[in-house]
Design a protein around this motif. Structure first.
Motif: not given
Length: 236
Positions: A91-96, A227-233
Motif C-alpha cells: 500500500x502507499x502508506x506501507x511504502x512511505x 524508487x518510491x517516486x517511480x511507484x507513483x501511479x
C-alpha cells in the motif's frame, strides 16, 4: 483412478519432463507466477491455492508448492499458518513507512560502517559492487529485474552496512529490504525515466570507500526516494 494415483503419475511426468528437457516444470511455474505477480495479474493479497494453480498449469501440487516456496524466499509471496500462500500485501502508506525506516536504519548502518570499516570491509564493498555492475539487470520480455541481479543488489547493500558493529541493526535492515522487494520490482513497470540506477550504486560505492559518511547517507536516502517516486501511479 484414485486421486492419489493420479498425483503420483503427474509427479512422475514432471520428473521425466525435467530430465528430458533440462527445464523443470517448477521453473516454468515459478516464472509464470512471478510474472503474474509483477504484472499485476495476481494482485497483492491474492490467495495462491495449490489445487487451482496445479490445474491451471497442468502440473502436480508439489511442483506448485516448490515454485511458491521459491517465491516466498524472494519475498514476493507470503506463507501464513492455516491460510496458505498469498501474494504479499502492499500500500502507499506501507511504502512511505518502509522508506522512512530504511532511510533511518540503513543510513545508520552505512554511516557506522564508513566510520569503522577496515580494509577488508572496503574490499568487500568493491567486490560486491563489481558483481552487481556485471550482472544482467533484466531478462528480455520479463517484468522486473532478474533474480541474479536482485541477489547481487541485496549483497551490495549488505556489504555497505556490514561493518556497523551491530548484528541486530543488520538483521533489521535486511528485514526491511526484504519487505521492500515487491515494491522495487513493481517500480520497473512504470514509464521509462532517465534514472540511472547503476550510477546511483557507483555513487554509493565511491562515497563509502572515500569515507564521506554524511554524503553517502544522503545518496542512500535519494536512492530510496527515487524508487518510491517511480511507484507513483502504480499503487492503488
Amino acid at each position: 483412478m484414485p486421486n492419489h494415483r493420479i498425483i503420483e503419475i503427474r509427479e512422475h511426468q514432471d520428473l521425466m519432463v525435467s530430465r528430458a528437457t533440462g527445464i523443470t516444470r517448477t521453473q516454468r511455474v515459478y516464472d509464470d507466477i512471478r510474472s503474474a505477480i509483477l504484472l499485476g495479474t495476481f494482485k497483492p493479497g491474492t490467495p495462491l491455492r495449490l489445487a487451482e494453480l496445479a490445474e491451471r498449469f497442468d502440473v502436480s501440487m508439489s511442483v506448485v508448492r516448490e515454485a511458491l516456496t521459491r517465491l516466498a524466499e524472494q519475498h514476493l509471496v507470503a506463507l501464513a499458518p492455516r491460510s496458505g500462500f498469498r501474494v504479499v500485501e502492499i500500500s502507499r502508506q506501507d511504502l512511505a513507512d518502509l522508506v522512512d525506516m530504511r532511510i533511518e536504519f540503513e543510513g545508520m548502518a552505512l554511516v557506522r560502517s564508513v566510520e569503522r570499516g577496515d580494509l577488508a570491509w572496503q574490499a568487500n564493498v568493491v567486490s560486491a559492487h563489481h558483481v552487481l555492475e556485471h550482472t544482467p539487470f533484466r531478462a528480455p520480455g520479463q517484468p522486473g529485474t532478474t533474480d541474479a541481479w536482485a541477489e547481487a543488489h541485496a549483497a551490495f547493500h549488505d556489504a555497505l552496512g556490514a561493518a556497523c558493529g551491530s548484528p541486530r541493526l543488520l538483521a533489521f535492515t535486511r528485514m526491511l529490504r526484504d519487505s521492500a522487494e515487491l515494491y522495487r520490482q513493481i517500480s520497473g513497470r512504470g514509464p521509462h525515466t532517465d534514472r540511472d540506477v547503476a550510477e546511483e550504486h557507483r555513487r554509493l560505492l565511491e562515497l563509502a570507500v572515500a569515507r564521506r559518511a554524511d554524503e553517502a547517507r544522503e545518496a542512500l536516502k535519494e536512492h530510496f526516494l527515487l524508487t518510491a517516486r517511480e511507484l507513483d501511479g502504480l499503487l492503488d
